[in-house]
Design a protein around this motif. Structure first.
Motif, PDB file in Angstrom:
ATOM      1  N   THR A  18      10.201  -6.232  -1.868  1.00 36.08           N
ATOM      2  CA  THR A  18       9.780  -6.644  -0.645  1.00 36.08           C
ATOM      3  C   THR A  18       9.883  -5.720   0.617  1.00 36.08           C
ATOM      4  OG1 THR A  18      10.696  -8.643  -1.562  1.00 36.08           O
ATOM      5  CG2 THR A  18      10.617  -8.632   1.092  1.00 36.08           C
ATOM      6  N   ILE A  19      11.190  -4.758   0.328  1.00 40.14           N
ATOM      7  CA  ILE A  19      11.370  -3.607   1.518  1.00 40.14           C
ATOM      8  C   ILE A  19      10.129  -2.866   1.412  1.00 40.14           C
ATOM      9  CG2 ILE A  19      12.786  -1.911   2.080  1.00 40.14           C
ATOM     10  CD1 ILE A  19      15.410  -3.527   0.989  1.00 40.14           C
ATOM     11  N   LEU A  20       9.725  -2.420   0.459  1.00 36.25           N
ATOM     12  CA  LEU A  20       8.659  -1.403   0.235  1.00 36.25           C
ATOM     13  C   LEU A  20       7.197  -2.093   1.050  1.00 36.25           C
ATOM     14  CD1 LEU A  20       7.172   1.277  -0.815  1.00 36.25           C
ATOM     15  CD2 LEU A  20       6.774   0.067  -2.670  1.00 36.25           C
ATOM     16  N   VAL A  21       7.128  -3.423   0.781  1.00 37.39           N
ATOM     17  CA  VAL A  21       5.906  -4.106   1.415  1.00 37.39           C
ATOM     18  C   VAL A  21       6.130  -4.115   2.847  1.00 37.39           C
ATOM     19  CG1 VAL A  21       4.587  -6.296   1.566  1.00 37.39           C
ATOM     20  CG2 VAL A  21       5.363  -5.350  -0.801  1.00 37.39           C
ATOM     21  N   VAL A  22       7.473  -4.503   3.402  1.00 41.30           N
ATOM     22  CA  VAL A  22       7.688  -4.716   4.593  1.00 41.30           C
ATOM     23  C   VAL A  22       7.393  -3.240   5.369  1.00 41.30           C
ATOM     24  CG1 VAL A  22       9.325  -5.217   6.464  1.00 41.30           C
ATOM     25  CG2 VAL A  22       9.224  -6.598   4.638  1.00 41.30           C
ATOM     26  N   SER A  23       7.883  -2.073   4.689  1.00 48.70           N
ATOM     27  CA  SER A  23       7.825  -0.880   5.241  1.00 48.70           C
ATOM     28  C   SER A  23       6.354  -0.581   5.587  1.00 48.70           C
ATOM     29  CB  SER A  23       8.281   0.439   4.593  1.00 48.70           C
ATOM     30  OG  SER A  23       7.661   0.573   3.292  1.00 48.70           O
ATOM     31  N   VAL A  24       5.451  -0.865   4.732  1.00 49.05           N
ATOM     32  CA  VAL A  24       4.040  -0.699   4.788  1.00 49.05           C
ATOM     33  C   VAL A  24       3.385  -1.379   6.301  1.00 49.05           C
ATOM     34  CG1 VAL A  24       1.813  -1.072   3.837  1.00 49.05           C
ATOM     35  CG2 VAL A  24       3.838  -0.248   2.461  1.00 49.05           C
ATOM     36  N   LEU A  25       4.018  -2.674   6.385  1.00 46.25           N
ATOM     37  CA  LEU A  25       3.651  -3.625   7.390  1.00 46.25           C
ATOM     38  C   LEU A  25       4.027  -2.721   8.453  1.00 46.25           C
ATOM     39  CD1 LEU A  25       4.197  -7.141   5.867  1.00 46.25           C
ATOM     40  CD2 LEU A  25       1.805  -5.873   6.159  1.00 46.25           C
ATOM     41  N   ILE A  26       5.246  -2.391   8.780  1.00 48.00           N
ATOM     42  CA  ILE A  26       5.656  -1.770   9.948  1.00 48.00           C
ATOM     43  C   ILE A  26       4.935  -0.568  10.238  1.00 48.00           C
ATOM     44  CG2 ILE A  26       7.786  -0.735  10.886  1.00 48.00           C
ATOM     45  CD1 ILE A  26       9.481  -2.808   9.268  1.00 48.00           C
ATOM     46  N   PHE A  27       4.764   0.324   9.449  1.00 50.81           N
ATOM     47  CA  PHE A  27       4.285   1.674   9.798  1.00 50.81           C
ATOM     48  C   PHE A  27       2.616   1.526  10.155  1.00 50.81           C
ATOM     49  CE2 PHE A  27       1.749   5.424   8.575  1.00 50.81           C
ATOM     50  CZ  PHE A  27       2.594   6.496   9.020  1.00 50.81           C
ATOM     51  N   PHE A  28       2.027   0.770   9.395  1.00 52.53           N
ATOM     52  CA  PHE A  28       0.507   0.474   9.620  1.00 52.53           C
ATOM     53  C   PHE A  28       0.313  -0.337  10.872  1.00 52.53           C
ATOM     54  CE2 PHE A  28       0.499   2.193   5.521  1.00 52.53           C
ATOM     55  CZ  PHE A  28      -0.658   3.193   5.734  1.00 52.53           C
TER      56      PHE A  28
END
Length: 318
Positions: A18-28
């Protein structure tokens, strides 16, 4: 490895995903902003040479996927890059602010958690009485009121009219612990009023739901006093939902303090996030959002693990 350990590791693995998916959303999400990031930072008066230098500094010429993995690798090591406004390391700018936010959240939690559980027990014990109705009206009022509204009300009555507490929660390294508690009392009280209502109502609902159980009826038929029925028989079996709501509200205390910190000009990470958004300091914005998201996810994981440890039905699923 036992079933309990495998179940906890499975929850931890899902949390990391979940943290990995959220990091993708934040960056992009920053990447998808309209316009050129370098021009947004420098303003319309910047020359082409300055914009090109800024794009080179930000590495905007490389593919976004490559920059994401570089940013993620640095974030894992505590390196979020350099602030576009101050030029200092983002981790250095965030560290002291995050400590201040954790202090404010801990200050509110130490007061809110025991008060909400005690109120929840008493409202369940005296349900449908005047005490229960007044408590429900008061909690519904605080839940319905936005944090900034409660904050301004407290400033009006406790800072402006009575001068009991300062309206601005400015901090300094030379302050004593008593001065620190007094300076942060109003933002703490604002958070307590909001989260106590949620935790108290959940505690009350969890206990009342158990009062119709057969073992509770048996305890009553044996002549057990009402308070003992709730404290000794109902409350231990209600810990799982109570732990969940407490953990969720602790997560809110850390991730939902943005408005409270802005109202009281409290030097926390929420105030830093608002300032970074206003100044278009994207590395700081990304770092603050990732810290908020990771904190919220980790506390939710703690709630899941706590519920598993306190509920045998979750430890031994059919």
């Amino acid at each position: 490895m036992g079933k309990l350990s495998r179940l906890i590791l499975k929850r931890l693995g899902l949390g990391l995903i979940t943290i990995l998916v959220v990091s993708v959303l934040i960056f992009f999400a920053v990447e998808l902003l309209p316009g050129d990031i370098a021009e947004s930072v420098l303003g319309q008066g910047a020359t082409e040479e300055t914009v090109a230098a800024m794009r080179e500094q930000l590495g905007l010429g490389r593919p976004a996927v490559v920059r994401y993995f570089e940013w993620l690798g640095g974030a894992v090591q505590g390196d979020f890059g350099v602030s576009l406004v101050s030029g200092e390391r983002v981790s250095a700018a965030i560290s002291d602010r995050f400590v201040n936010t954790l202090f404010l959240a801990s200050y509110a939690a130490v007061i809110a958690v025991p008060i909400s559980i005690i109120l929840g027990v008493f409202t369940a014990l005296y349900r449908n009485t005047i005490f229960d109705r007044v408590a429900n009206v008061a909690t519904l009022s605080t839940i319905s009121s936005p944090e900034f509204f409660l904050g301004y009300i407290l400033i009006l009555f406790l800072a402006v009219r009575t001068s009991m507490f300062p309206a601005i929660s400015s901090l300094s390294g030379s302050m004593s612990f008593a001065d620190l508690l007094q300076r942060t009392f109003l933002p703490m009280l604002t958070l307590v009023l909001v989260v106590t209502a949620h935790m108290m109502r959940m505690t009350r609902a969890a206990i009342i739901n158990l009062l119709a159980s057969p073992y509770i009826e048996m305890a009553r038929l044996k002549g057990t006093p009402p308070w003992k029925v709730i404290v000794k028989h109902a409350l231990p079996n209600a810990w799982a939902p109570i732990i969940n709501v407490v953990a969720l509200n602790l997560a809110y205390l850390i991730t939902g303090v943005v408005l409270v910190e802005v109202v009281f000009v409290y030097p926390g990470i929420g105030q830093l996030l608002v300032d970074a958004v206003a100044k278009r300091d994207f590395p700081v914005v990304q770092a603050c959002c990732l810290i908020f998201a990771a904190t919220f996810i980790l506390l939710n994981l703690a709630a899941d693990v706590g519920a598993i440890l306190t509920n045998p039905r979750l430890r031994h699923p059919k």
